[in-house]
Motif scaffolding. Structure first.
Motif, mmCIF file in Angstrom:
data_model
loop_
_atom_site.group_PDB
_atom_site.id
_atom_site.type_symbol
_atom_site.label_atom_id
_atom_site.label_comp_id
_atom_site.label_asym_id
_atom_site.label_seq_id
_atom_site.Cartn_x
_atom_site.Cartn_y
_atom_site.Cartn_z
ATOM 1 N N VAL A 65 34.271 28.177 42.368
ATOM 2 C CA VAL A 65 34.753 29.042 41.278
ATOM 3 C C VAL A 65 34.996 28.182 40.038
ATOM 4 N N HIS A 66 35.679 27.055 40.251
ATOM 5 C CA HIS A 66 36.055 26.190 39.127
ATOM 6 C C HIS A 66 34.853 25.565 38.424
ATOM 7 N N GLU A 67 33.736 25.427 39.148
ATOM 8 C CA GLU A 67 32.531 24.859 38.536
ATOM 9 C C GLU A 67 31.964 25.744 37.439
ATOM 10 N N ILE A 68 32.173 27.053 37.572
ATOM 11 C CA ILE A 68 31.512 27.957 36.611
ATOM 12 C C ILE A 68 32.486 28.740 35.729
ATOM 13 N N ALA A 69 33.795 28.729 36.087
ATOM 14 C CA ALA A 69 34.744 29.562 35.331
ATOM 15 C C ALA A 69 36.038 28.813 35.032
ATOM 16 N N GLU A 70 36.682 29.212 33.914
ATOM 17 C CA GLU A 70 38.020 28.706 33.594
ATOM 18 C C GLU A 70 39.012 29.598 34.339
ATOM 19 N N VAL A 71 39.723 29.013 35.291
ATOM 20 C CA VAL A 71 40.605 29.812 36.145
ATOM 21 C C VAL A 71 42.027 29.747 35.598
ATOM 22 N N ASN A 72 42.544 30.859 35.056
ATOM 23 C CA ASN A 72 43.928 30.856 34.575
ATOM 24 C C ASN A 72 44.904 31.138 35.727
ATOM 25 N N LYS A 73 46.194 31.123 35.422
ATOM 26 C CA LYS A 73 47.224 31.272 36.466
ATOM 27 C C LYS A 73 47.092 32.595 37.232
ATOM 28 N N VAL A 97 37.745 42.970 38.566
ATOM 29 C CA VAL A 97 38.999 42.874 37.814
ATOM 30 C C VAL A 97 38.855 41.883 36.666
ATOM 31 N N ASP A 98 39.213 42.302 35.471
ATOM 32 C CA ASP A 98 39.202 41.418 34.304
ATOM 33 C C ASP A 98 40.517 40.655 34.256
ATOM 34 N N THR A 99 40.448 39.329 34.457
ATOM 35 C CA THR A 99 41.671 38.511 34.460
ATOM 36 C C THR A 99 41.882 37.815 33.113
ATOM 37 N N THR A 100 41.051 38.154 32.121
ATOM 38 C CA THR A 100 41.240 37.521 30.809
ATOM 39 C C THR A 100 42.273 38.274 29.981
ATOM 40 N N VAL A 101 42.729 39.422 30.507
ATOM 41 C CA VAL A 101 43.772 40.199 29.816
ATOM 42 C C VAL A 101 44.957 40.380 30.767
ATOM 43 N N TYR A 102 46.136 40.674 30.203
ATOM 44 C CA TYR A 102 47.268 40.975 31.059
ATOM 45 C C TYR A 102 48.037 42.170 30.523
ATOM 46 N N PRO A 103 48.372 43.201 31.343
ATOM 47 C CA PRO A 103 48.015 43.349 32.753
ATOM 48 C C PRO A 103 46.502 43.226 32.979
ATOM 49 N N VAL A 104 46.116 42.749 34.159
ATOM 50 C CA VAL A 104 44.689 42.655 34.456
ATOM 51 C C VAL A 104 44.121 44.071 34.509
ATOM 52 N N LYS A 105 42.812 44.177 34.269
ATOM 53 C CA LYS A 105 42.180 45.504 34.230
ATOM 54 C C LYS A 105 41.196 45.678 35.366
ATOM 55 N N ASN A 160 24.824 37.463 27.944
ATOM 56 C CA ASN A 160 25.360 37.002 26.649
ATOM 57 C C ASN A 160 26.874 37.045 26.512
ATOM 58 N N LEU A 161 27.594 37.454 27.533
ATOM 59 C CA LEU A 161 29.060 37.474 27.428
ATOM 60 C C LEU A 161 29.592 36.048 27.590
ATOM 61 N N ASN A 162 30.802 35.805 27.054
ATOM 62 C CA ASN A 162 31.390 34.479 27.285
ATOM 63 C C ASN A 162 32.306 34.477 28.509
ATOM 64 N N THR A 163 32.206 35.564 29.271
ATOM 65 C CA THR A 163 32.927 35.630 30.545
ATOM 66 C C THR A 163 31.924 35.680 31.685
ATOM 67 N N ILE A 164 32.415 35.361 32.895
ATOM 68 C CA ILE A 164 31.563 35.477 34.075
ATOM 69 C C ILE A 164 32.342 36.141 35.216
ATOM 70 N N LEU A 178 36.303 38.559 40.182
ATOM 71 C CA LEU A 178 37.169 38.273 39.041
ATOM 72 C C LEU A 178 36.341 37.928 37.808
ATOM 73 N N VAL A 179 36.636 38.583 36.708
ATOM 74 C CA VAL A 179 36.010 38.231 35.434
ATOM 75 C C VAL A 179 36.898 37.191 34.764
ATOM 76 N N MET A 180 36.288 36.034 34.440
ATOM 77 C CA MET A 180 37.021 34.914 33.839
ATOM 78 C C MET A 180 36.186 34.342 32.693
ATOM 79 N N LYS A 181 36.797 33.430 31.913
ATOM 80 C CA LYS A 181 36.025 32.786 30.855
ATOM 81 C C LYS A 181 34.974 31.895 31.522
#
Ligand code: AMP
Ligand code: MG
Length: 327
Positions: free
Chosen positions: A68-76, A175-183, A107-111, A92-95
Motif C-alpha cells: 500500500v505504502h509503495e503506491i499511496a500516501e497513507v494518512n492516520k 471509501v475516500d480517506t482524503t476527506v474527513y468524515p471519510v466518504k 488522471n486523478l491524483n488519488t489512487i 481505500l482512496v488515498m493520495k
C-alpha cells in the motif's frame, strides 16, 4: 489470442503480468481482470478489452501493507482502516505516489487500493512483484462475473484465466480517506456500521456535477434484458401478475427470486436464496444465467435495505436503471 486456462500454476500467471499481459483471477468479491498497475501499456489493455470509459479509474490490488505504502500516501485515518479491514473487501482512496501512471488512476491524483482476502489473488500479486490493477473481469456495464465460467466470454481477448472461486459476490466498499468524515463512494460488503466503529463516515450521494467516484456515473451491472425489481410484503403476487402480463404479450420472462419453488409455473427461474449473504453471492450469476437464455425481461425480488442488503439494493437499483418498486 490463445487464452491459457490456469488451474494451479499461479507462477505462470505472474509471468504474464510481469510481461504486461492480462490475467483474470478470482478474489473474495468478484473475478478481476488484472494487469501490472505500474505499466501504462498493460493498463491501457484493460480499458480496451472491457470497453471501459477512460475516465473510470482502476483499483490497485496489493498483497501486503508495505505494498500500500509503495503506491499511496497513507494518512492516520487510512492507517486505522487498513489495520481494521485489510485484507478484505474494502478499497481505500488515498493520495497517489508518482510511481503510479496516470492511466491507472484516470488522471486523478488519488489512487484506490485494496488488499484482497483470497489465497489465489494474494499469491498472484506477490509472485508478480507489482500491484495489480483489476476491475471486474466483464465488459463495462454488464453484471460482474462471480464464477470462472462467467469469465470465459473474455476468452481469446486476454492472456489467461485462473480457475477459482469468489466468495462474497459483490464488489468492495470504496471509501475516500482524503476527506474527513471519510466518504463511502460505493457500498460493498463492509457496511457503514462496521466503518463507524473506527472513523466518522458520510455516505456519498453522487449528486455533484463532478462525481467523486467517476465509475458511479455509468450504467452498471446491467443485464441485456430489461430488469424490474419489486420489494416488500406482497412481492410474490406482484411478480407473478407482472410476469404473466408480459408473457401474455409474447415476451420471454426470467425471474430471480428468493425461493424458486414458489414460482414453479414459470420457465426461467433463478434462485437467489433468502439469507442476504446468499442473495449477494447469487445475484450477478442469476442475471448472467437469465441473459444467456435470452429472456426479454428479468423480474427480481429485492431485499430489505440493511447490512449487505444496502449493497444488494444498490446494485439492483443501478442494474435496473432505477426500475425498483416498493410495494
Ligand atoms: P470497478 O473496478 O469497476 O469495480 O470500480 C472501481 C470503483 O472505484 C469505480 O466506481 C471507480 O470510479 C472507483 N475508483 C477507483 N479509483 C478511484 C479514485 N482514485 N477516486 C475515486 N474513486 C475511484
Ligand atoms: Mg466493474
Amino acid at each position: 489470442m490463445k487464452t491459457k486456462i490456469i488451474r494451479r500454476k499461479i507462477k505462470i500467471a505472474a509471468e504474464i503480468i510481469k510481461k504486461g499481459g492480462l490475467v483474470a483471477f478470482p478474489t473474495e468479491t468478484v473475478y478481476g481482470l488484472g494487469a501490472d498497475a505500474l505499466n501504462r501499456n498493460a493498463v491501457k489493455k484493460i480499458f480496451e478489452v472491457k470497453r471501459r470509459p477512460l475516465d473510470n479509474p482502476l483499483i490497485a490490488h496489493v498483497s501486503s501493507i508495505d505494498g500500500v505504502h509503495e503506491i499511496a500516501e497513507v494518512n492516520k485515518i487510512a492507517e486505522r482502516l487498513i489495520e481494521a479491514f485489510f485484507p478484505g473487501p474494502l478499497t481505500l482512496v488515498m493520495k497517489k505516489k508518482r510511481i503510479v501512471p496516470k492511466e491507472t488512476t484516470a488522471n486523478l491524483n488519488t489512487i484506490a487500493v485494496r488488499m484482497p482476502d483470497h489465497k489465489i489473488a494474494l499469491k498472484l500479486i506477490e509472485l508478480s512483484e507489482t500491484p495489480i490493477a483489476a476491475p471486474s473481469a466483464n465488459l463495462a456495464g454488464k453484471p460482474s462475473p462471480t464464477k470462472f465460467e462467467h469469465v470465459l466470454e473474455l476468452k481469446g481477448k486476454i492472456d489467461a484465466i485462473i480457475v477459482g472461486r469468489t466468495n462474497i459476490g459483490l464488489e468492495s466498499t470504496v471509501v475516500d480517506t482524503t476527506v474527513y468524515p471519510v466518504k463511502i463512494l460505493r457500498p460493498g460488503a463492509i457496511t457503514p456500521e462496521m466503518l463507524k466503529e473506527f472513523v466518522d463516515v458520510e455516505i456519498h450521494k453522487g449528486k455533484e456535477s463532478k462525481p467523486k467516484s467517476p465509475g458511479m456515473k455509468y450504467k452498471h451491472y446491467s443485464p441485456d434484458a430489461e430488469l424490474y425489481v419489486f420489494v416488500g410484503e406482497g412481492v410474490k403476487k406482484k411478480i407473478k401478475e407482472f410476469a404473466n402480463s408480459l408473457i401474455e404479450k409474447g415476451f420471454k420472462v426470467g425471474l430471480a427470486v428468493s425461493n424458486a419453488r414458489e414460482y414453479e409455473e414459470f420457465e426461467f427461474v433463478e434462485e437467489l436464496g433468502s439469507d442476504l449473504n446468499d442473495v449477494a453471492k447469487n445475484l450477478f450469476s442469476a442475471l448472467i444465467n437469465l441473459d444467456k437464455q435470452n429472456v426479454d425481461y428479468i423480474i427480481a425480488e429485492g431485499v430489505e435495505s440493511e447490512g449487505i442488503g444496502i449493497t444488494i439494493m444498490n446494485r439492483l437499483e443501478k442494474a435496473s436503471g432505477g426500475n425498483v418498486y416498493r410495494i
